[in-house]
Motif scaffolding. Structure first.
Motif, PDB file in Angstrom:
ATOM      1  N   PRO A  92       0.773  -1.317  -0.001  1.00 45.47           N
ATOM      2  CA  PRO A  92       0.043  -0.005   0.073  1.00 45.47           C
ATOM      3  C   PRO A  92       0.804   1.270   0.059  1.00 45.47           C
ATOM      4  O   PRO A  92       2.001   1.191   0.628  1.00 45.47           O
ATOM      5  CB  PRO A  92      -0.752  -0.172   1.291  1.00 45.47           C
ATOM      6  N   GLY A  93       0.381   2.405  -0.683  1.00 45.66           N
ATOM      7  CA  GLY A  93       1.322   3.691  -0.948  1.00 45.66           C
ATOM      8  C   GLY A  93       2.443   3.493  -1.765  1.00 45.66           C
ATOM      9  O   GLY A  93       3.389   4.300  -1.623  1.00 45.66           O
ATOM     10  N   SER A  94       2.284   2.515  -2.525  1.00 44.98           N
ATOM     11  CA  SER A  94       3.305   2.439  -3.668  1.00 44.98           C
ATOM     12  C   SER A  94       4.704   1.990  -3.138  1.00 44.98           C
ATOM     13  O   SER A  94       5.728   2.572  -3.538  1.00 44.98           O
ATOM     14  CB  SER A  94       3.443   3.460  -4.701  1.00 44.98           C
ATOM     15  N   SER A 119      -4.406  -9.365  -0.540  1.00 49.15           N
ATOM     16  CA  SER A 119      -5.235  -9.402   0.287  1.00 49.15           C
ATOM     17  C   SER A 119      -5.185  -7.960   1.166  1.00 49.15           C
ATOM     18  O   SER A 119      -6.049  -7.618   1.692  1.00 49.15           O
ATOM     19  CB  SER A 119      -5.375 -10.427   1.349  1.00 49.15           C
ATOM     20  N   ARG A 120      -4.099  -7.431   1.289  1.00 50.45           N
ATOM     21  CA  ARG A 120      -3.600  -6.140   1.843  1.00 50.45           C
ATOM     22  C   ARG A 120      -3.603  -4.794   0.839  1.00 50.45           C
ATOM     23  O   ARG A 120      -3.183  -3.956   1.311  1.00 50.45           O
ATOM     24  CB  ARG A 120      -2.462  -6.326   2.715  1.00 50.45           C
ATOM     25  N   HIS A 214      -4.746   5.012   7.138  1.00 49.40           N
ATOM     26  CA  HIS A 214      -5.392   4.013   6.781  1.00 49.40           C
ATOM     27  C   HIS A 214      -4.300   2.949   5.965  1.00 49.40           C
ATOM     28  O   HIS A 214      -4.109   1.980   5.836  1.00 49.40           O
ATOM     29  CB  HIS A 214      -6.710   4.188   5.912  1.00 49.40           C
ATOM     30  N   VAL A 215      -3.552   3.932   5.100  1.00 49.00           N
ATOM     31  CA  VAL A 215      -2.701   3.157   4.147  1.00 49.00           C
ATOM     32  C   VAL A 215      -1.414   2.578   5.156  1.00 49.00           C
ATOM     33  O   VAL A 215      -0.955   1.535   4.845  1.00 49.00           O
ATOM     34  CB  VAL A 215      -2.100   4.330   3.241  1.00 49.00           C
ATOM     35  N   ALA A 216      -1.112   3.355   5.854  1.00 47.05           N
ATOM     36  CA  ALA A 216      -0.131   2.954   7.020  1.00 47.05           C
ATOM     37  C   ALA A 216      -0.481   1.610   7.691  1.00 47.05           C
ATOM     38  O   ALA A 216       0.200   0.663   7.959  1.00 47.05           O
ATOM     39  CB  ALA A 216       0.223   4.021   7.938  1.00 47.05           C
ATOM     40  N   ILE A 241       6.937   6.134   7.998  1.00 47.01           N
ATOM     41  CA  ILE A 241       5.488   6.562   8.719  1.00 47.01           C
ATOM     42  C   ILE A 241       5.865   7.589   9.665  1.00 47.01           C
ATOM     43  O   ILE A 241       6.751   7.564  10.715  1.00 47.01           O
ATOM     44  CB  ILE A 241       4.922   5.487   8.908  1.00 47.01           C
ATOM     45  N   PRO A 242       5.178   9.036   9.573  1.00 44.83           N
ATOM     46  CA  PRO A 242       5.713   9.834  10.563  1.00 44.83           C
ATOM     47  C   PRO A 242       5.472   9.471  12.031  1.00 44.83           C
ATOM     48  O   PRO A 242       4.534   8.656  12.172  1.00 44.83           O
ATOM     49  CB  PRO A 242       4.713  10.948  10.101  1.00 44.83           C
ATOM     50  N   ASP A 243       5.898   9.827  12.964  1.00 46.78           N
ATOM     51  CA  ASP A 243       5.776   9.616  14.246  1.00 46.78           C
ATOM     52  C   ASP A 243       4.377   9.799  14.684  1.00 46.78           C
ATOM     53  O   ASP A 243       3.805   8.869  15.518  1.00 46.78           O
ATOM     54  CB  ASP A 243       6.829  10.474  15.285  1.00 46.78           C
TER      55      ASP A 243
END
Length: 251
Positions: A92-94, A119-120, A214-216, A241-243
């Protein structure tokens, strides 16, 4: 904070649960068998086997289990024939994802790993589609409480490390994926410091920022699902992923 650090932290928590399930033993035993098959059963002459045996000791694995795994690898005992295979794809998120597996049935493993990707919200790709974005490196993680940054930097760089950087409550020492890795690890240990982890890994050249919660969440679930698979040895990705997003997901 980079994808590797996020995933390293999650894997550490999962390891406590997986140990109870026996999954850690299963994966380490496979690695010992393959390492012995490839380069012999003498850990002094086989760095990969030596690392796997260190992992076995850290997991409190009985020495008889280790001996049998080595003997299966060298052919002294009958056993399942495992082979290594690497899958590459997109999360997800390329994001780029690499999954290293050991399997006794490539067709089954491919189908199951592909299903996890799809599936994800991801997709499995062809060989080489994302691996060019990563470099093989040695990574040694040291808790900040164990040593000062200046002392660690002096020891590590003198022993041949490429870089020392700060990630959260730990220092990450980056080395070449060769004998330098062992030399730096030994130099750190000689200072009375026990690394939290020391491994050969794949580090991304650049990272993909994931700012959608949601992507994270989907991405991290996919990473966990891939790591949970019995045939999986390692999973790598190039996400960042930002804190603040991670804090929400940790609740």
């Amino acid at each position: 904070m980079g994808g590797h650090s996020h995933w390293a932290g999650i894997k550490h928590k999962k390891a406590l649960v997986d140990a109870k399930k026996g999954k850690v033993f299963t994966k380490i035993l496979r690695e010992i068998t393959i390492a012995a098959k490839m380069s012999g059963g003498n850990p002094d002459q086989n760095p990969r086997l030596r690392k796997a045996m260190d992992d076995a000791r850290a997991a409190n694995m009985p020495s008889d289990n280790v001996k049998r795994a080595i003997m299966k690898g060298t052919g002294q005992l009958p056993g399942v024939s495992y082979e290594e295979i690497t899958y590459e794809g997109y999360g997800p998120g390329s994001t780029a994802v690499i999954v290293e597996c050991t399997t006794d049935n490539k067709n089954r493993t491919f189908a199951e790993i592909r299903k996890i990707f799809t599936s994800r919200g991801g997709s499995i790709g062809t060989s080489g589609c994302v691996s060019y974005m990563f470099k093989s490196k040695g990574l040694i993680v040291v808790n900040k409480d164990a040593i000062s940054e200046d002392d660690l930097m002096n020891v590590a760089l003198e022993a041949g490390a490429e870089d020392v950087r700060t990630e959260g409550d730990a220092y990450e020492v980056i080395t070449a994926p060769d004998a330098t890795f062992e030399a730096v690890k030994k130099a750190i240990e000689a200072k009375g410091v026990t690394p939290e982890s020391a491994e050969l890994t794949m580090l991304p050249d650049t990272e993909v920022n994931i700012t959608d919660e949601h992507v994270a969440e989907s991405l991290l679930k996919m990473m966990e699902d891939l790591d949970d698979h019995d045939d999986t040895k390692n999973v790598y990705s190039n996400y960042n992923i930002p804190d603040d997003i991670m804090a929400k997901l940790d609740k």
